[in-house]
Design a protein around this motif. Structure first.
Motif, short mmCIF file in Angstrom:
data_model
loop_
_atom_site.label_atom_id
_atom_site.label_comp_id
_atom_site.label_asym_id
_atom_site.label_seq_id
_atom_site.Cartn_x
_atom_site.Cartn_y
_atom_site.Cartn_z
N ALA A 313 65.92 44.96 38.66
CA ALA A 313 66.29 43.54 38.75
C ALA A 313 65.15 42.65 38.25
O ALA A 313 65.39 41.67 37.53
CB ALA A 313 66.65 43.19 40.19
N GLN A 314 63.93 42.99 38.61
CA GLN A 314 62.78 42.22 38.13
C GLN A 314 62.68 42.29 36.62
O GLN A 314 62.35 41.30 35.96
CB GLN A 314 61.50 42.73 38.78
CG GLN A 314 61.39 42.40 40.26
CD GLN A 314 60.09 42.91 40.86
OE1 GLN A 314 59.74 44.08 40.69
NE2 GLN A 314 59.37 42.04 41.56
N ALA A 315 62.96 43.47 36.06
CA ALA A 315 62.89 43.63 34.61
C ALA A 315 63.99 42.82 33.91
O ALA A 315 63.77 42.28 32.82
CB ALA A 315 63.00 45.11 34.25
N LEU A 316 65.16 42.73 34.53
CA LEU A 316 66.29 42.01 33.93
C LEU A 316 66.25 40.51 34.20
O LEU A 316 67.03 39.75 33.60
CB LEU A 316 67.61 42.58 34.45
CG LEU A 316 68.01 43.97 33.95
CD1 LEU A 316 69.23 44.48 34.70
CD2 LEU A 316 68.28 43.93 32.44
N LEU A 317 65.35 40.08 35.07
CA LEU A 317 65.33 38.67 35.48
C LEU A 317 65.18 37.70 34.31
O LEU A 317 65.84 36.63 34.31
CB LEU A 317 64.23 38.44 36.51
CG LEU A 317 64.30 37.13 37.29
CD1 LEU A 317 65.66 36.95 37.96
CD2 LEU A 317 63.18 37.06 38.32
N PRO A 318 64.37 38.02 33.28
CA PRO A 318 64.31 37.08 32.15
C PRO A 318 65.65 36.86 31.48
O PRO A 318 65.89 35.80 30.89
CB PRO A 318 63.32 37.75 31.20
CG PRO A 318 62.47 38.63 32.07
CD PRO A 318 63.40 39.13 33.13
N LEU A 319 66.54 37.85 31.56
CA LEU A 319 67.87 37.72 30.95
C LEU A 319 68.86 37.09 31.93
O LEU A 319 69.70 36.28 31.53
CB LEU A 319 68.39 39.09 30.51
CG LEU A 319 67.48 39.90 29.58
CD1 LEU A 319 68.15 41.21 29.21
CD2 LEU A 319 67.14 39.09 28.33
N ILE A 320 68.76 37.46 33.20
CA ILE A 320 69.67 36.89 34.20
C ILE A 320 69.37 35.42 34.40
O ILE A 320 70.28 34.59 34.51
CB ILE A 320 69.54 37.67 35.53
CG1 ILE A 320 70.00 39.13 35.33
CG2 ILE A 320 70.36 37.00 36.64
CD1 ILE A 320 69.75 40.02 36.54
N GLY A 321 68.07 35.09 34.43
CA GLY A 321 67.66 33.69 34.46
C GLY A 321 67.73 33.01 35.81
O GLY A 321 67.39 31.83 35.91
#
Length: 494
Positions: A313-321
Protein backbone atom coordinates in the motif's frame (compact mmCIF):
# COMPACT_ATOMS: atom_id res chain seq x y z
CA UNK A 1 19.00 -6.67 -27.70
CA UNK A 2 16.61 -9.36 -28.90
CA UNK A 3 18.19 -12.63 -27.86
CA UNK A 4 15.53 -14.76 -29.50
CA UNK A 5 16.51 -13.28 -32.86
CA UNK A 6 20.27 -13.09 -32.25
CA UNK A 7 20.53 -16.76 -31.37
CA UNK A 8 17.73 -18.28 -33.41
CA UNK A 9 20.16 -20.55 -35.24
CA UNK A 10 21.03 -22.33 -31.97
CA UNK A 11 17.57 -22.28 -30.40
CA UNK A 12 15.60 -25.42 -29.60
CA UNK A 13 12.13 -25.35 -31.11
CA UNK A 14 9.74 -27.26 -28.83
CA UNK A 15 6.63 -25.88 -30.49
CA UNK A 16 5.93 -23.17 -27.91
CA UNK A 17 4.47 -19.84 -29.01
CA UNK A 18 5.45 -16.80 -26.97
CA UNK A 19 4.41 -13.36 -25.79
CA UNK A 20 6.75 -10.94 -24.05
CA UNK A 21 4.43 -8.51 -22.32
CA UNK A 22 6.59 -8.12 -19.23
CA UNK A 23 9.66 -7.47 -21.39
CA UNK A 24 7.67 -4.85 -23.27
CA UNK A 25 7.62 -2.74 -20.09
CA UNK A 26 11.16 -1.72 -20.94
CA UNK A 27 14.74 -2.08 -19.68
CA UNK A 28 14.07 -0.29 -16.38
CA UNK A 29 12.42 -3.53 -15.24
CA UNK A 30 15.06 -6.12 -16.09
CA UNK A 31 18.36 -7.10 -17.64
CA UNK A 32 18.40 -9.35 -20.68
CA UNK A 33 20.94 -12.15 -20.42
CA UNK A 34 21.43 -15.76 -21.34
CA UNK A 35 21.42 -18.60 -18.80
CA UNK A 36 24.84 -19.98 -17.88
CA UNK A 37 25.30 -23.55 -19.20
CA UNK A 38 25.83 -26.56 -16.97
CA UNK A 39 27.85 -29.65 -17.92
CA UNK A 40 26.42 -33.14 -18.47
CA UNK A 41 22.78 -32.42 -17.61
CA UNK A 42 20.30 -35.19 -16.88
CA UNK A 43 16.58 -35.43 -16.15
CA UNK A 44 15.54 -35.61 -12.50
CA UNK A 45 11.78 -35.09 -12.58
CA UNK A 46 9.08 -33.99 -15.01
CA UNK A 47 5.40 -33.03 -14.89
CA UNK A 48 3.42 -33.96 -18.02
CA UNK A 49 0.44 -32.11 -16.49
CA UNK A 50 2.36 -28.82 -16.45
CA UNK A 51 3.65 -29.49 -19.96
CA UNK A 52 0.07 -29.67 -21.19
CA UNK A 53 -0.76 -26.56 -19.19
CA UNK A 54 1.77 -24.45 -21.09
CA UNK A 55 1.00 -26.01 -24.48
CA UNK A 56 4.06 -28.26 -24.61
CA UNK A 57 3.78 -31.79 -25.94
CA UNK A 58 4.72 -33.96 -22.90
CA UNK A 59 6.72 -36.25 -25.18
CA UNK A 60 9.39 -33.54 -25.23
CA UNK A 61 10.08 -34.24 -21.55
CA UNK A 62 12.70 -36.89 -22.13
CA UNK A 63 14.33 -35.60 -25.29
CA UNK A 64 17.79 -34.11 -25.31
CA UNK A 65 16.67 -30.86 -27.01
CA UNK A 66 14.33 -30.13 -24.07
CA UNK A 67 16.92 -31.27 -21.54
CA UNK A 68 19.46 -28.79 -22.87
CA UNK A 69 16.91 -25.98 -23.12
CA UNK A 70 15.50 -26.41 -19.61
CA UNK A 71 19.01 -26.60 -18.17
CA UNK A 72 19.84 -23.30 -19.82
CA UNK A 73 22.38 -24.73 -22.24
CA UNK A 74 20.31 -23.90 -25.33
CA UNK A 75 17.80 -21.13 -25.89
CA UNK A 76 14.19 -22.00 -26.53
CA UNK A 77 13.10 -20.68 -29.91
CA UNK A 78 11.09 -17.50 -29.43
CA UNK A 79 12.15 -16.99 -25.81
CA UNK A 80 13.63 -13.74 -24.55
CA UNK A 81 15.51 -14.51 -21.32
CA UNK A 82 15.79 -11.82 -18.68
CA UNK A 83 16.22 -11.28 -14.95
CA UNK A 84 13.88 -8.75 -13.34
CA UNK A 85 14.77 -6.17 -10.71
CA UNK A 86 12.82 -5.65 -7.50
CA UNK A 87 13.44 -4.60 -3.90
CA UNK A 88 11.86 -5.57 -0.64
CA UNK A 89 11.67 -6.02 3.10
CA UNK A 90 13.45 -9.12 4.39
CA UNK A 91 12.61 -10.27 7.93
CA UNK A 92 10.95 -6.91 8.49
CA UNK A 93 13.96 -4.83 7.45
CA UNK A 94 14.29 -2.82 4.25
CA UNK A 95 16.86 -4.67 2.14
CA UNK A 96 17.01 -2.29 -0.83
CA UNK A 97 17.52 -3.61 -4.34
CA UNK A 98 17.15 -7.34 -4.78
CA UNK A 99 15.97 -9.02 -8.00
CA UNK A 100 16.10 -12.36 -9.75
CA UNK A 101 19.42 -13.53 -8.37
CA UNK A 102 19.15 -17.06 -9.73
CA UNK A 103 15.96 -17.05 -11.80
CA UNK A 104 15.77 -16.21 -15.48
CA UNK A 105 12.42 -15.53 -17.13
CA UNK A 106 12.19 -17.00 -20.63
CA UNK A 107 8.94 -15.25 -21.47
CA UNK A 108 5.21 -15.85 -21.48
CA UNK A 109 3.64 -18.62 -23.52
CA UNK A 110 0.82 -17.74 -25.88
CA UNK A 111 -1.70 -19.25 -23.43
CA UNK A 112 -0.59 -16.94 -20.62
CA UNK A 113 2.02 -18.76 -18.54
CA UNK A 114 5.42 -17.32 -17.68
CA UNK A 115 8.33 -19.76 -17.65
CA UNK A 116 11.36 -19.30 -15.42
CA UNK A 117 14.57 -21.25 -15.03
CA UNK A 118 15.61 -21.24 -11.37
CA UNK A 119 19.27 -21.98 -10.82
CA UNK A 120 20.34 -20.95 -14.32
CA UNK A 121 23.35 -18.90 -13.26
CA UNK A 122 24.45 -15.54 -11.95
CA UNK A 123 22.55 -12.38 -12.87
CA UNK A 124 23.19 -8.70 -12.12
CA UNK A 125 20.95 -9.18 -9.07
CA UNK A 126 22.78 -12.16 -7.55
CA UNK A 127 24.68 -9.90 -5.14
CA UNK A 128 27.17 -12.29 -3.47
CA UNK A 129 25.36 -15.41 -4.70
CA UNK A 130 26.39 -17.87 -7.39
CA UNK A 131 23.02 -17.91 -9.17
CA UNK A 132 22.73 -21.66 -8.80
CA UNK A 133 20.27 -23.99 -7.14
CA UNK A 134 21.17 -27.36 -5.68
CA UNK A 135 19.49 -30.72 -6.20
CA UNK A 136 18.14 -30.78 -2.64
CA UNK A 137 16.26 -27.47 -2.80
CA UNK A 138 15.15 -28.08 -6.38
CA UNK A 139 13.48 -31.36 -5.50
CA UNK A 140 11.70 -29.69 -2.58
CA UNK A 141 10.40 -26.88 -4.79
CA UNK A 142 9.34 -29.25 -7.58
CA UNK A 143 7.43 -31.53 -5.24
CA UNK A 144 5.83 -28.80 -3.15
CA UNK A 145 4.68 -26.80 -6.17
CA UNK A 146 2.81 -29.82 -7.45
CA UNK A 147 1.65 -30.84 -3.96
CA UNK A 148 0.09 -27.43 -3.35
CA UNK A 149 -1.67 -27.58 -6.68
CA UNK A 150 -3.02 -31.01 -5.74
CA UNK A 151 -4.39 -29.48 -2.54
CA UNK A 152 -6.15 -26.77 -4.52
CA UNK A 153 -3.94 -23.97 -3.14
CA UNK A 154 -2.87 -21.23 -5.60
CA UNK A 155 0.78 -21.77 -6.47
CA UNK A 156 3.48 -21.55 -9.06
CA UNK A 157 3.92 -24.88 -10.83
CA UNK A 158 7.00 -26.91 -11.73
CA UNK A 159 7.54 -28.34 -15.21
CA UNK A 160 10.76 -30.21 -14.59
CA UNK A 161 14.07 -30.52 -12.77
CA UNK A 162 17.34 -31.15 -14.52
CA UNK A 163 20.51 -32.01 -12.66
CA UNK A 164 24.22 -31.67 -13.30
CA UNK A 165 27.39 -32.95 -11.59
CA UNK A 166 28.64 -29.33 -11.41
CA UNK A 167 29.62 -28.58 -7.78
CA UNK A 168 27.80 -25.88 -5.81
CA UNK A 169 28.96 -24.75 -2.37
CA UNK A 170 26.35 -24.34 0.34
CA UNK A 171 26.95 -25.64 3.90
CA UNK A 172 28.76 -28.40 2.02
CA UNK A 173 29.53 -29.13 -1.62
CA UNK A 174 26.38 -30.19 -3.46
CA UNK A 175 25.45 -30.69 -7.10
CA UNK A 176 23.62 -28.21 -9.31
CA UNK A 177 20.05 -28.42 -10.56
CA UNK A 178 17.60 -26.23 -12.45
CA UNK A 179 13.85 -26.07 -11.79
CA UNK A 180 11.63 -24.87 -14.61
CA UNK A 181 8.78 -23.13 -12.87
CA UNK A 182 5.56 -21.77 -14.31
CA UNK A 183 3.06 -19.11 -13.18
CA UNK A 184 0.69 -16.59 -14.77
CA UNK A 185 3.07 -13.96 -13.39
CA UNK A 186 6.11 -13.77 -11.13
CA UNK A 187 5.50 -10.09 -10.27
CA UNK A 188 5.94 -9.54 -6.52
CA UNK A 189 5.11 -6.87 -3.98
CA UNK A 190 8.81 -6.05 -4.17
CA UNK A 191 8.56 -4.96 -7.80
CA UNK A 192 6.31 -2.10 -6.72
CA UNK A 193 8.45 -1.31 -3.68
CA UNK A 194 11.50 -0.98 -5.91
CA UNK A 195 10.17 1.86 -8.04
CA UNK A 196 8.38 3.59 -5.17
CA UNK A 197 11.52 3.58 -3.03
CA UNK A 198 13.49 5.14 -5.85
CA UNK A 199 10.88 7.81 -6.55
CA UNK A 200 10.29 6.44 -10.06
CA UNK A 201 6.59 7.09 -10.47
CA UNK A 202 6.45 6.57 -14.24
CA UNK A 203 7.66 2.93 -14.16
CA UNK A 204 5.62 2.37 -10.97
CA UNK A 205 2.49 3.41 -12.85
CA UNK A 206 3.50 1.41 -15.92
CA UNK A 207 3.86 -1.69 -13.75
CA UNK A 208 0.54 -1.11 -11.99
CA UNK A 209 -1.24 -0.54 -15.32
CA UNK A 210 0.34 -3.71 -16.71
CA UNK A 211 -0.82 -5.78 -13.73
CA UNK A 212 -4.32 -4.28 -13.80
CA UNK A 213 -4.82 -4.63 -17.55
CA UNK A 214 -3.30 -8.12 -17.66
CA UNK A 215 -4.63 -9.70 -14.45
CA UNK A 216 -7.19 -7.42 -12.76
CA UNK A 217 -9.17 -5.72 -15.56
CA UNK A 218 -12.22 -5.46 -13.29
CA UNK A 219 -10.34 -2.76 -11.35
CA UNK A 220 -10.78 -0.38 -14.31
CA UNK A 221 -14.54 -0.36 -14.02
CA UNK A 222 -14.76 -0.21 -10.25
CA UNK A 223 -17.39 1.95 -8.62
CA UNK A 224 -15.57 1.73 -5.28
CA UNK A 225 -12.89 4.15 -4.14
CA UNK A 226 -14.28 6.92 -6.38
CA UNK A 227 -13.27 4.86 -9.41
CA UNK A 228 -9.61 4.70 -8.32
CA UNK A 229 -8.24 1.65 -10.14
CA UNK A 230 -5.05 1.54 -8.05
CA UNK A 231 -6.97 1.40 -4.78
CA UNK A 232 -9.14 -1.31 -6.32
CA UNK A 233 -5.97 -3.21 -7.24
CA UNK A 234 -4.76 -3.03 -3.64
CA UNK A 235 -8.10 -4.33 -2.42
CA UNK A 236 -8.12 -7.18 -4.93
CA UNK A 237 -4.58 -8.25 -3.99
CA UNK A 238 -5.47 -7.99 -0.30
CA UNK A 239 -8.44 -10.30 -0.78
CA UNK A 240 -6.48 -12.86 -2.79
CA UNK A 241 -3.73 -12.82 -0.18
CA UNK A 242 -6.28 -13.27 2.61
CA UNK A 243 -7.75 -16.33 0.87
CA UNK A 244 -4.28 -17.77 0.37
CA UNK A 245 -3.40 -17.32 4.05
CA UNK A 246 -6.64 -19.05 5.07
CA UNK A 247 -5.69 -22.01 2.89
CA UNK A 248 -2.16 -22.17 4.29
CA UNK A 249 -3.39 -22.07 7.87
CA UNK A 250 -6.12 -24.64 7.30
CA UNK A 251 -3.74 -27.22 5.84
CA UNK A 252 -0.94 -26.53 8.35
CA UNK A 253 1.52 -25.07 5.86
CA UNK A 254 4.44 -22.88 6.94
CA UNK A 255 6.14 -20.84 4.22
CA UNK A 256 9.23 -19.89 6.17
CA UNK A 257 10.32 -16.72 4.34
CA UNK A 258 7.39 -14.34 3.91
CA UNK A 259 9.49 -11.38 2.81
CA UNK A 260 7.77 -8.82 0.60
CA UNK A 261 9.90 -9.95 -2.34
CA UNK A 262 8.41 -13.45 -1.91
CA UNK A 263 4.79 -12.27 -2.03
CA UNK A 264 2.94 -12.77 -5.31
CA UNK A 265 0.82 -9.96 -6.69
CA UNK A 266 -1.62 -12.69 -7.80
CA UNK A 267 -1.94 -14.33 -4.40
CA UNK A 268 0.09 -17.39 -5.37
CA UNK A 269 2.40 -19.45 -3.20
CA UNK A 270 5.87 -18.80 -4.65
CA UNK A 271 9.54 -19.25 -3.75
CA UNK A 272 9.61 -22.56 -1.91
CA UNK A 273 12.62 -22.49 0.38
CA UNK A 274 12.39 -23.51 4.06
CA UNK A 275 8.71 -24.49 3.95
CA UNK A 276 7.08 -27.21 6.02
CA UNK A 277 3.79 -28.97 6.49
CA UNK A 278 3.52 -29.33 10.26
CA UNK A 279 3.67 -32.76 11.85
CA UNK A 280 2.54 -32.20 15.45
CA UNK A 281 0.31 -29.14 15.70
CA UNK A 282 2.41 -26.40 17.30
CA UNK A 283 0.91 -22.96 16.64
CA UNK A 284 4.22 -21.18 17.26
CA UNK A 285 6.21 -23.55 15.06
CA UNK A 286 9.10 -21.93 13.16
CA UNK A 287 10.13 -24.03 10.17
CA UNK A 288 13.06 -21.86 9.02
CA UNK A 289 16.27 -22.50 10.96
CA UNK A 290 17.48 -19.07 9.79
CA UNK A 291 14.46 -17.32 11.37
CA UNK A 292 16.00 -16.93 14.81
CA UNK A 293 13.38 -14.40 15.95
CA UNK A 294 10.43 -16.53 14.88
CA UNK A 295 9.04 -13.77 12.68
CA UNK A 296 7.51 -16.26 10.26
CA UNK A 297 6.08 -18.74 12.76
CA UNK A 298 2.96 -20.57 11.61
CA UNK A 299 0.59 -18.57 13.82
CA UNK A 300 2.12 -15.26 12.72
CA UNK A 301 1.67 -15.80 8.99
CA UNK A 302 -1.73 -14.07 8.66
CA UNK A 303 -0.47 -10.94 10.43
CA UNK A 304 2.77 -10.91 8.46
CA UNK A 305 0.76 -11.07 5.24
CA UNK A 306 -1.15 -7.98 6.34
CA UNK A 307 2.14 -6.22 7.21
CA UNK A 308 3.42 -7.05 3.73
CA UNK A 309 0.22 -5.70 2.18
CA UNK A 310 0.74 -2.49 4.14
CA UNK A 311 4.18 -2.22 2.49
CA UNK A 312 2.51 -2.71 -0.89
CA UNK A 313 0.00 0.00 0.00
CA UNK A 314 2.83 2.40 0.79
CA UNK A 315 4.41 1.61 -2.57
CA UNK A 316 1.11 2.23 -4.40
CA UNK A 317 0.30 5.40 -2.47
CA UNK A 318 1.78 7.75 -5.10
CA UNK A 319 -0.72 6.27 -7.57
CA UNK A 320 -3.68 5.98 -5.20
CA UNK A 321 -3.08 9.55 -4.07
CA UNK A 322 -5.15 9.32 -0.90
CA UNK A 323 -3.97 7.63 2.29
CA UNK A 324 -7.54 7.03 3.47
CA UNK A 325 -8.40 5.21 0.24
CA UNK A 326 -5.34 3.00 0.69
CA UNK A 327 -6.33 2.18 4.26
CA UNK A 328 -9.87 1.37 3.13
CA UNK A 329 -8.54 -0.98 0.45
CA UNK A 330 -6.46 -2.82 3.05
CA UNK A 331 -9.46 -3.29 5.35
CA UNK A 332 -10.80 -6.03 3.09
CA UNK A 333 -8.03 -8.32 4.33
CA UNK A 334 -9.32 -8.10 7.89
CA UNK A 335 -12.77 -9.16 6.74
CA UNK A 336 -11.87 -11.80 4.17
CA UNK A 337 -9.24 -13.75 6.11
CA UNK A 338 -11.42 -14.76 9.11
CA UNK A 339 -14.37 -15.52 6.84
CA UNK A 340 -12.26 -17.73 4.57
CA UNK A 341 -10.49 -19.42 7.45
CA UNK A 342 -13.75 -20.25 9.21
CA UNK A 343 -15.24 -21.57 5.98
CA UNK A 344 -12.28 -23.87 5.46
CA UNK A 345 -12.30 -25.10 9.03
CA UNK A 346 -16.03 -25.79 8.84
CA UNK A 347 -15.39 -27.86 5.73
CA UNK A 348 -12.66 -29.77 7.58
CA UNK A 349 -15.31 -30.61 10.18
CA UNK A 350 -17.91 -31.53 7.55
CA UNK A 351 -20.17 -28.60 8.43
CA UNK A 352 -21.92 -27.19 5.39
CA UNK A 353 -23.70 -24.30 7.11
CA UNK A 354 -22.84 -21.69 9.73
CA UNK A 355 -23.85 -22.10 13.38
CA UNK A 356 -23.28 -20.00 16.47
CA UNK A 357 -21.16 -22.76 18.00
CA UNK A 358 -18.73 -22.98 15.08
CA UNK A 359 -16.05 -20.65 16.43
CA UNK A 360 -16.11 -22.28 19.86
CA UNK A 361 -15.90 -25.74 18.31
CA UNK A 362 -13.01 -24.80 16.00
CA UNK A 363 -11.07 -22.94 18.67
CA UNK A 364 -11.63 -25.86 21.02
CA UNK A 365 -10.20 -28.51 18.74
CA UNK A 366 -7.20 -26.40 17.75
CA UNK A 367 -6.43 -25.82 21.41
CA UNK A 368 -6.73 -29.56 22.10
CA UNK A 369 -4.48 -30.43 19.18
CA UNK A 370 -1.85 -27.99 20.44
CA UNK A 371 -2.01 -29.10 24.08
CA UNK A 372 -1.72 -32.77 23.12
CA UNK A 373 0.83 -32.31 20.33
CA UNK A 374 -1.42 -34.22 17.93
CA UNK A 375 -0.30 -34.84 14.36
CA UNK A 376 -2.29 -32.30 12.35
CA UNK A 377 -2.78 -34.16 9.07
CA UNK A 378 -3.43 -37.56 10.64
CA UNK A 379 -6.01 -36.12 13.04
CA UNK A 380 -8.12 -34.56 10.32
CA UNK A 381 -7.95 -37.62 8.08
CA UNK A 382 -8.89 -40.00 10.90
CA UNK A 383 -11.74 -37.71 11.93
CA UNK A 384 -13.00 -37.76 8.34
CA UNK A 385 -13.18 -41.57 8.34
CA UNK A 386 -14.66 -41.66 11.84
CA UNK A 387 -17.56 -39.42 10.85
CA UNK A 388 -18.29 -41.85 8.02
CA UNK A 389 -18.03 -45.14 9.92
CA UNK A 390 -18.91 -44.02 13.45
CA UNK A 391 -15.72 -45.38 15.03
CA UNK A 392 -13.95 -42.54 16.84
CA UNK A 393 -11.50 -44.71 18.82
CA UNK A 394 -8.63 -44.22 16.31
CA UNK A 395 -9.08 -40.48 16.76
CA UNK A 396 -9.32 -40.74 20.55
CA UNK A 397 -6.02 -42.64 20.56
CA UNK A 398 -4.26 -39.50 19.34
CA UNK A 399 -4.98 -37.61 22.59
CA UNK A 400 -3.26 -37.95 25.94
CA UNK A 401 -6.12 -36.01 27.53
CA UNK A 402 -8.94 -38.40 26.67
CA UNK A 403 -11.48 -36.63 28.88
CA UNK A 404 -10.97 -33.32 27.07
CA UNK A 405 -11.34 -35.07 23.72
CA UNK A 406 -14.53 -36.81 24.85
CA UNK A 407 -16.01 -33.50 25.91
CA UNK A 408 -15.18 -31.86 22.59
CA UNK A 409 -16.52 -34.86 20.67
CA UNK A 410 -19.82 -34.59 22.53
CA UNK A 411 -20.23 -30.98 21.38
CA UNK A 412 -19.19 -31.90 17.85
CA UNK A 413 -21.58 -34.84 17.70
CA UNK A 414 -24.48 -32.64 18.78
CA UNK A 415 -23.72 -30.25 15.93
CA UNK A 416 -23.23 -33.14 13.48
CA UNK A 417 -26.82 -34.27 14.05
CA UNK A 418 -27.87 -31.50 11.63
CA UNK A 419 -26.04 -33.24 8.79
CA UNK A 420 -26.11 -36.57 7.00
CA UNK A 421 -23.14 -38.65 8.08
CA UNK A 422 -22.13 -39.72 4.57
CA UNK A 423 -22.51 -36.19 3.21
CA UNK A 424 -20.27 -34.80 5.96
CA UNK A 425 -17.69 -37.56 5.57
CA UNK A 426 -17.51 -37.08 1.80
CA UNK A 427 -16.89 -33.36 2.25
CA UNK A 428 -14.21 -34.03 4.85
CA UNK A 429 -12.40 -36.62 2.75
CA UNK A 430 -12.24 -34.08 -0.07
CA UNK A 431 -10.98 -31.38 2.30
CA UNK A 432 -8.57 -33.20 4.62
CA UNK A 433 -5.69 -34.74 2.65
CA UNK A 434 -4.23 -38.12 3.40
CA UNK A 435 -0.85 -37.10 1.98
CA UNK A 436 1.18 -33.93 2.42
CA UNK A 437 4.84 -33.28 1.67
CA UNK A 438 6.30 -33.88 5.10
CA UNK A 439 9.95 -33.00 5.56
CA UNK A 440 11.08 -36.57 6.04
CA UNK A 441 9.34 -37.72 2.85
CA UNK A 442 11.12 -35.02 0.88
CA UNK A 443 14.39 -35.93 2.57
CA UNK A 444 14.01 -39.59 1.59
CA UNK A 445 13.42 -38.62 -2.03
CA UNK A 446 16.45 -36.30 -1.94
CA UNK A 447 18.75 -38.96 -0.47
CA UNK A 448 17.73 -41.44 -3.15
CA UNK A 449 18.09 -38.86 -5.92
CA UNK A 450 21.63 -38.03 -4.82
CA UNK A 451 22.41 -41.69 -5.54
CA UNK A 452 20.77 -41.46 -8.97
CA UNK A 453 17.51 -43.14 -7.94
CA UNK A 454 14.51 -40.96 -8.83
CA UNK A 455 11.82 -43.57 -8.16
CA UNK A 456 11.03 -42.19 -4.69
CA UNK A 457 10.55 -38.73 -6.17
CA UNK A 458 8.20 -40.16 -8.78
CA UNK A 459 6.17 -42.06 -6.17
CA UNK A 460 5.83 -38.97 -3.99
CA UNK A 461 4.88 -36.86 -6.99
CA UNK A 462 2.12 -39.28 -7.92
CA UNK A 463 0.70 -39.36 -4.37
CA UNK A 464 0.88 -35.60 -3.90
CA UNK A 465 -0.80 -34.84 -7.20
CA UNK A 466 -3.92 -36.59 -5.80
CA UNK A 467 -3.52 -36.17 -2.03
CA UNK A 468 -7.16 -36.85 -1.13
CA UNK A 469 -7.19 -40.31 -2.75
CA UNK A 470 -6.47 -43.39 -0.64
CA UNK A 471 -3.70 -44.83 -2.88
CA UNK A 472 -3.85 -48.40 -1.51
CA UNK A 473 -0.45 -49.83 -0.65
CA UNK A 474 1.08 -46.46 0.17
CA UNK A 475 -0.08 -45.96 3.75
CA UNK A 476 3.52 -45.59 4.92
CA UNK A 477 3.59 -42.19 3.21
CA UNK A 478 0.66 -41.08 5.38
CA UNK A 479 2.03 -42.47 8.65
CA UNK A 480 3.54 -40.68 11.63
CA UNK A 481 6.96 -39.20 10.96
CA UNK A 482 9.94 -41.20 12.22
CA UNK A 483 11.90 -39.93 15.23
CA UNK A 484 14.72 -38.69 13.03
CA UNK A 485 12.38 -36.30 11.22
CA UNK A 486 12.58 -33.85 14.12
CA UNK A 487 16.32 -33.43 13.50
CA UNK A 488 15.83 -32.12 9.94
CA UNK A 489 16.80 -28.46 9.71
CA UNK A 490 15.76 -26.31 6.78
CA UNK A 491 17.09 -22.83 6.23
CA UNK A 492 17.22 -20.06 3.65
CA UNK A 493 19.70 -22.17 1.68
CA UNK A 494 17.26 -25.09 1.50
Amino acid sequence: MNLSADHSETAADLGLAWNHRFADLGPAFYTELRPTPLPAPHWVGTSPDVARLIGLDPSWLGRDEALQAFTGNTLLAGSRPLASVYSGHQFGVWAGQLGDGRAILLGETANGHEIQLKGAGRTPYSRMGDGRAVLRSSIREFLCSEAMHGLGIPTSRALCITGSPAPVRREEIETAAVVTRVAPSFVRFGHFEHFAANGQEAPLQALADYVIDRYYPECRGTTEFSGNAYAALLQAVSERTARLMAQWQAVGFCHGVMNTDNMSILGLTIDYGPFQFMDAFVPGHVCNHSDTQGRYAYNRQPNVAYWNLFCLAQALLPLIGDEELAKAALESYKAVFPQEFMARMRAKLGLTAEHEQDATLIDGILLLLAKNGVDYTIFWRRLSHAVGNGDFEPVRDLFADRAAWDAWLLSYSELQRHYGRSEAANLMLKTNPKFVLRNHLGEQAIRAAKLGDFSELQTLQRLLERPFDEHPGHDAYAAFPPDWASSIEISCSS
